[in-house]
Design an enzyme around this catalytic site. Structure first.
Site, PDB file in Angstrom:
ATOM      1  N   SER A 123      -9.664   1.474   3.019  1.00 50.26           N
ATOM      2  CA  SER A 123      -9.148   2.179   2.049  1.00 50.26           C
ATOM      3  C   SER A 123      -8.098   1.770   1.426  1.00 50.26           C
ATOM      4  O   SER A 123      -7.205   1.787   0.394  1.00 50.26           O
ATOM      5  CB  SER A 123      -8.344   3.156   2.876  1.00 50.26           C
ATOM      6  N   SER A 127     -10.121  -0.261   7.411  1.00 51.18           N
ATOM      7  CA  SER A 127      -9.277  -0.827   6.129  1.00 51.18           C
ATOM      8  C   SER A 127      -8.346  -1.929   5.328  1.00 51.18           C
ATOM      9  O   SER A 127      -8.428  -1.820   4.092  1.00 51.18           O
ATOM     10  CB  SER A 127      -7.958   0.634   5.809  1.00 51.18           C
ATOM     11  N   LYS A 168       0.919  -1.278   0.002  1.00 52.63           N
ATOM     12  CA  LYS A 168       0.069  -0.344  -0.296  1.00 52.63           C
ATOM     13  C   LYS A 168       1.337   1.159  -0.567  1.00 52.63           C
ATOM     14  O   LYS A 168       1.769   1.152   1.172  1.00 52.63           O
ATOM     15  CB  LYS A 168      -0.914  -0.056   0.959  1.00 52.63           C
TER      16      LYS A 168
HETATM   17  N1  GLN Z   1     -13.033   3.602   7.123  1.00 59.43           N
HETATM   18  C1  GLN Z   1     -12.466   4.217   7.482  1.00 59.43           C
HETATM   19  C2  GLN Z   1     -12.192   5.381   7.512  1.00 59.43           C
HETATM   20  O1  GLN Z   1     -12.363   5.558   6.572  1.00 59.43           O
HETATM   21  C3  GLN Z   1     -10.853   3.462   7.713  1.00 59.43           C
HETATM   22  C4  GLN Z   1      -9.608   3.303   7.353  1.00 59.43           C
HETATM   23  C5  GLN Z   1      -8.801   2.640   7.582  1.00 59.43           C
HETATM   24  O2  GLN Z   1      -9.363   2.025   8.394  1.00 59.43           O
HETATM   25  N2  GLN Z   1      -7.541   3.162   7.137  1.00 59.43           N
HETATM   26  O3  GLN Z   1     -11.553   6.005   8.725  1.00 59.43           O
END
Ligand code: GLN
Length: 474
Positions: free
Chosen positions: A153, A177, A78
């Site tokens: 994400s 994420s 990532k």
């Molecule tokens: N969807 C969550 C957010 O937008 C999780 C993001 C993540 O785990 N990096 O914060």
């Protein structure tokens, strides 16, 4: 060896001795797949030359029997984790031209284990999002249906594995994420305990929540990578000194006597019946393996989303203050005064969702509101943690849905941030409490899109989750 059919490192090990150049052949195929599946927009950068040259080196090591534990394991990363000399964009315009000066600890360990890093993957900007649509470099698409989101994400990392463009990948999980995109894409996503894996070299979003973890096709591959990347690191003071177990050796398929809790707040009427049925059939399967299930309660569940979005935005507003146009990356052309330079660089450099979070976070930390929001949310965080500590006195782990729906359509939620935030309902509590969680495939919906389920473990008990996941694959 064909990446389309190569679904585990075990099968790579079984085949590799038949061919001298197995790693080189394999990476050629992965590189071809990446260019075939370019429309998915999973990769921001592919390290073609390095991949080919490191494959040659590893083939030679294998021949001389000098290879290390992940020799030839092809991994995508990532683009929020540093790899020395490579771009580190966090899918943001503000870091578009920024190069990493050092390797993250996880990267250093993967390189030492002879893994092959094939490229950097797309994600929501600074890991803020649940759909992969918040990238400055365009959305990532779902590999089974390009009109759907792959989740986020860590969108590109999930898609890389699900579309057979790498055997494994690294993602990060601050609120789901890794687990949610793994669920949407039908693969295994492991979010380790907070402190299990070093965060050194990971760009901070919400430092007390962020954790690096893995995407793989199966639990054994997740265990294999975790053994390498986990463990204390003097460069991250929050990394734990608790020894890392030999997960693989202890994944013996025996689940007899295990007690799993089903939190009643996670199985309410509103849960999609297809998801519910799918989870129920896995529960029946696990019962046949000697597991018992009991209903438990996590009474503060209704506060998890507000607590998460107050605390993570507060931490983000502080962490992202460093991108000011002076020290890193993008600087606006409109910089006639220092103040304008700061304001315009940030206004032009960050995307909408990141700016929304910085504003929310600044608000909840501001004088006059701090006690009502930030401080209160910290207190509720403790209550949510205590809920888990209480149920873990009675059960070994928990089983829950991963997401209220399967992969949704591109554009469906992007203009409704509240709906997007609510889709994290089953995942954020794990990060609030710092627990390990794993997402595993449980079946398909009527449109043939994957349904995942989540297992939540006690602190530092990734082993139980991996053991159950491994048996579920049978
Ligand atoms: N969807 C969550 C957010 O937008 C999780 C993001 C993540 O785990 N990096 O914060």
């Amino acid at each position: 060896m064909n990446p389309e059919t190569l679904l585990s490192y075990d099968s790579f090990l079984n085949q590799k001795d038949k061919n001298e150049n197995s790693v080189s052949n394999l990476v050629t195929e992965y590189l071809e797949n990446i260019s075939k599946r370019k429309s998915l927009n999973a990769f921001l950068e592919v390290f073609k030359e390095e991949t080919i040259s490191s494959a040659k080196i590893i083939d030679k090591k294998i021949k001389e029997k000098k290879e290390n534990s992940l020799a030839g394991f092809v991994i995508a990363v990532k683009d929020i984790i540093s790899i020395k000399g490579k771009k580190l964009t966090c899918s943001s315009k503000i870091l578009e031209k920024f190069d990493s000066l050092y390797d993250a600890t996880v990267i250093k360990r993967l390189k030492e284990a002879d893994a092959i890093l094939i490229g950097k993957t797309n994600c929501d900007e600074f890991a803020m999002g649940s759909s992969g649509e918040n990238s400055a470099f365009g959305p990532t698409l779902h590999p089974l249906d390009e009109s759907k989101v792959p989740g986020g994400s860590s969108s590109g990392s999930a898609v890389a594995v699900a579309s057979k463009c790498s055997l494994g990948s690294l993602g990060t999980d601050t609120g789901g994420s890794i687990r949610q995109p793994a669920g949407f894409c039908g693969i295994v996503g492991l979010k380790p305990t907070y402190g299990r894996v070093s965060r050194f070299g990971l760009v901070a979003f919400a430092s007390s929540f962020d954790q690096i973890g893995t995407f793989t096709n199966n639990a054994r591959d997740a265990a294999r990578i975790l053994e390498v990347i986990a463990g204390h690191d003097p460069l991250d003071s929050t990394s734990s000194t608790i020894p890392v177990p030999k997960y693989l050796n202890r994944m013996n398929g025996d689940l007899k006597g295990l007690k799993i809790g089903l939190p009643k707040e996670y199985f309410e009427e509103s849960l999609n019946p297809e998801i519910k049925n799918c989870i129920n059939s896995k529960i029946e399967f696990l019962k046949s393996k000697g597991v018992t299930f009991v209903e438990v309660s996590l009474p503060h569940t209704e506060y998890t989303i507000p607590t998460y979005y107050i605390l993570t935005t507060a931490e983000a507003s502080s962490n992202l203050a460093r991108y000011d146009g002076a020290r890193y990356g993008f600087r606006s052309e409109k910089n006639d005064s220092m103040e304008n330079m700061f304001a315009n660089s940030r206004s032009e450099g960050f995307g909408r969702e990141v700016k929304r979070r910085i504003m929310l976070g600044t608000y909840v930390l501001s004088a006059g509101y701090y006690d009502a929001y930030y401080k209160k949310a910290q207190q509720v965080r403790r209550l949510i943690q205590n809920d888990f500590l209480d149920v873990f006195k009675k059960v070994d782990c928990l089983l829950t849905p991963i997401s209220p729906t399967t992969a949704f359509s591109i554009g469906e939620k992007i203009n409704d941030p509240l709906q997007m935030y609510l889709s994290d309902i089953y995942t954020v509590s794990v990060n609030i409490a710092g627990l390990p969680g794993i997402s595993i495939p449980a079946g398909k919906d009527k449109n043939n899109l994957p349904i995942g389920l989540q297992l939540i473990g006690k602190h530092f008990d990734e082993l139980t989750l991996l053991k159950i996941a491994d048996v579920c694959e049978q």
